[in-house]
Design an enzyme around this catalytic site. Structure first.
Site, PDB file in Angstrom:
ATOM      1  N   LYS A   1      18.166  -3.700   6.348  1.00  0.00           N
ATOM      2  CA  LYS A   1      17.465  -2.780   7.107  1.00  0.00           C
ATOM      3  C   LYS A   1      18.494  -2.320   8.394  1.00  0.00           C
ATOM      4  O   LYS A   1      19.905  -2.572   8.206  1.00  0.00           O
ATOM      5  CB  LYS A   1      16.147  -2.896   7.414  1.00  0.00           C
TER       6      LYS A   1
ATOM      7  N   GLU B   1      10.415   3.260   4.244  1.00  0.00           N
ATOM      8  CA  GLU B   1      10.794   3.745   5.545  1.00  0.00           C
ATOM      9  C   GLU B   1      11.392   5.020   5.581  1.00  0.00           C
ATOM     10  O   GLU B   1      11.308   5.695   6.716  1.00  0.00           O
ATOM     11  CB  GLU B   1      11.505   2.567   5.953  1.00  0.00           C
TER      12      GLU B   1
ATOM     13  N   GLY C   1       6.790  -6.013   5.330  1.00  0.00           N
ATOM     14  CA  GLY C   1       6.933  -6.601   6.680  1.00  0.00           C
ATOM     15  C   GLY C   1       5.539  -7.093   7.425  1.00  0.00           C
ATOM     16  O   GLY C   1       5.495  -7.502   8.595  1.00  0.00           O
TER      17      GLY C   1
ATOM     18  N   GLU D   1       7.656  -1.354  -3.952  1.00  0.00           N
ATOM     19  CA  GLU D   1       7.239  -1.929  -2.804  1.00  0.00           C
ATOM     20  C   GLU D   1       5.884  -1.496  -2.412  1.00  0.00           C
ATOM     21  O   GLU D   1       5.925  -0.116  -1.917  1.00  0.00           O
ATOM     22  CB  GLU D   1       8.287  -1.705  -2.009  1.00  0.00           C
TER      23      GLU D   1
ATOM     24  N   ASN E   1      17.908  -6.420   1.588  1.00  0.00           N
ATOM     25  CA  ASN E   1      17.714  -5.097   2.413  1.00  0.00           C
ATOM     26  C   ASN E   1      17.785  -5.447   3.748  1.00  0.00           C
ATOM     27  O   ASN E   1      16.471  -5.838   4.255  1.00  0.00           O
ATOM     28  CB  ASN E   1      16.759  -4.297   1.941  1.00  0.00           C
TER      29      ASN E   1
ATOM     30  N   SER F   1       7.085  -8.583   1.657  1.00  0.00           N
ATOM     31  CA  SER F   1       6.959 -10.077   2.167  1.00  0.00           C
ATOM     32  C   SER F   1       7.302 -11.129   1.116  1.00  0.00           C
ATOM     33  O   SER F   1       6.591 -12.004   0.960  1.00  0.00           O
ATOM     34  CB  SER F   1       5.366 -10.043   2.686  1.00  0.00           C
TER      35      SER F   1
ATOM     36  N   HIS G   1      13.404   4.362  -0.110  1.00  0.00           N
ATOM     37  CA  HIS G   1      12.550   3.174   0.581  1.00  0.00           C
ATOM     38  C   HIS G   1      11.498   4.004   1.345  1.00  0.00           C
ATOM     39  O   HIS G   1      11.446   5.096   1.932  1.00  0.00           O
ATOM     40  CB  HIS G   1      13.617   2.503   1.296  1.00  0.00           C
TER      41      HIS G   1
HETATM   42  P1  13P Z   1       9.923  -7.455   3.649  1.00  0.00           P
HETATM   43  O1  13P Z   1      10.646  -8.507   2.794  1.00  0.00           O
HETATM   44  O2  13P Z   1      10.322  -7.625   4.980  1.00  0.00           O
HETATM   45  O3  13P Z   1       8.526  -7.167   3.823  1.00  0.00           O
HETATM   46  O4  13P Z   1      10.596  -6.061   3.578  1.00  0.00           O
HETATM   47  C1  13P Z   1      10.664  -5.664   2.015  1.00  0.00           C
HETATM   48  C2  13P Z   1      11.429  -4.468   1.977  1.00  0.00           C
HETATM   49  O5  13P Z   1      11.025  -3.330   2.793  1.00  0.00           O
HETATM   50  C3  13P Z   1      12.614  -4.588   1.332  1.00  0.00           C
HETATM   51  O6  13P Z   1      13.306  -3.132   0.922  1.00  0.00           O
END
Ligand code: 13P
Length: 256
Positions: A13, A99, A177, A171, A11, A217, A97
């Site tokens: 983003k 976010e 992150g 997640e 992903n 992560s 997601h």
């Molecule tokens: P990270 O791997 O940067 O923690 O992000 C995970 C994520 O949100 C994947 O969709």
């Protein structure tokens, strides 16, 4: 013995210019990947989808959108339709997601509409769920996961039918992150709970076939332990998917 093929999904983003994307895609393309052992997917920003489609043609690497509207067209400024994603080369779409849920106020109700529209259009949804740190500390993780599943897949639950190709991504919000990964045991506990929920709602065939990805992560040095858990069928990777070396070593988890 699990017979679900692991899926490593990137992903991106809101990251990478076209030039950076080209470098990364070429890097992944030139890696030796045993596609009998792993499926690979990238979810670039919308404006990079076409480039990804062109560069990855014939490689077997899958492409996903990061979001989508449930309507097929109309006055929805800033949105993208299922058919548009398909035309841009996507076979999958990430939905719900965290976010999207926290920063853009998406609800499980709209995620459900999107899941229905994706299935209808022939796109495979990757449905994201996960608890916040506060919810975990309040010991509400399983309640939250159950509610998110019930609501995000409401129509499918009512019909008692979910395509076996659908993918769930767990997640934990506190692990995204932040560098804090759930321990493999913590993640497995929730994945097992999701598996049981799938079996209860859609029967053992579907419940045992659907892949459940872990996200938060994920890195080259923790993928092996995570994927060795019986109900972790791959990963949804953010930061570590933006560099060829780290993404390729996650994809090639089977090497070490
Ligand atoms: P990270 O791997 O940067 O923690 O992000 C995970 C994520 O949100 C994947 O969709």
């Amino acid at each position: 013995m699990r017979n679900r093929k692991p899926l490593m999904a990137a992903n991106w983003k809101m990251n990478l210019s076209l030039d950076e994307a080209r470098d990364l895609l070429n890097g992944i393309k030139s890696a030796t990947i045993d596609f009998n052992r792993v499926d690979v997917l990238v979810a670039p920003p919308f404006t990079t989808l076409r480039l990804a489609h062109e560069l990855l043609a014939g490689t077997g690497i899958l492409i996903a959108g990061q979001n989508m509207h449930w309507e097929s067209g109309g006055a929805f400024t800033g949105e993208i339709s299922p058919l548009m994603l398909k035309e841009a080369g996507c076979g999958h779409v990430i939905l719900g997601h965290s976010e999207r849920r926290t920063l853009f106020f998406e609800t499980s109700e709209t995620v459900n509409q999107k899941v229905d529209a994706a299935i209808e259009a022939g796109l495979i949804p990757i449905v994201c769920i996960g608890e916040t740190l506060k919810q975990r500390e309040d010991k509400k993780t399983f309640d939250i996961i159950k509610t998110q599943l019930d609501e995000s897949l409401e129509t499918s639950c009512k019909n008692g039918n979910l395509p076996q190709s659908v993918i769930i991504a767990y997640e934990p919000v506190w692990a995204i992150g932040t560098g804090k990964t759930a321990t493999p045991e913590m993640a497995q506990e929730v994945h097992r709970f999701i598996r049981r929920w799938l079996i209860e709602n859609f029967g053992p065939n579907t419940g045992e076939t659907i892949r459940i990805l872990y996200g938060g992560s994920v890195k080259p040095d923790n993928i092996k332990e995570l994927i060795s858990q019986p109900d972790i069928d791959g990963a949804l990777i953010g930061g570590a998917s933006l560099k060829t070396d780290s993404f390729v070593s996650i994809i090639r988890f089977y090497d070490s």
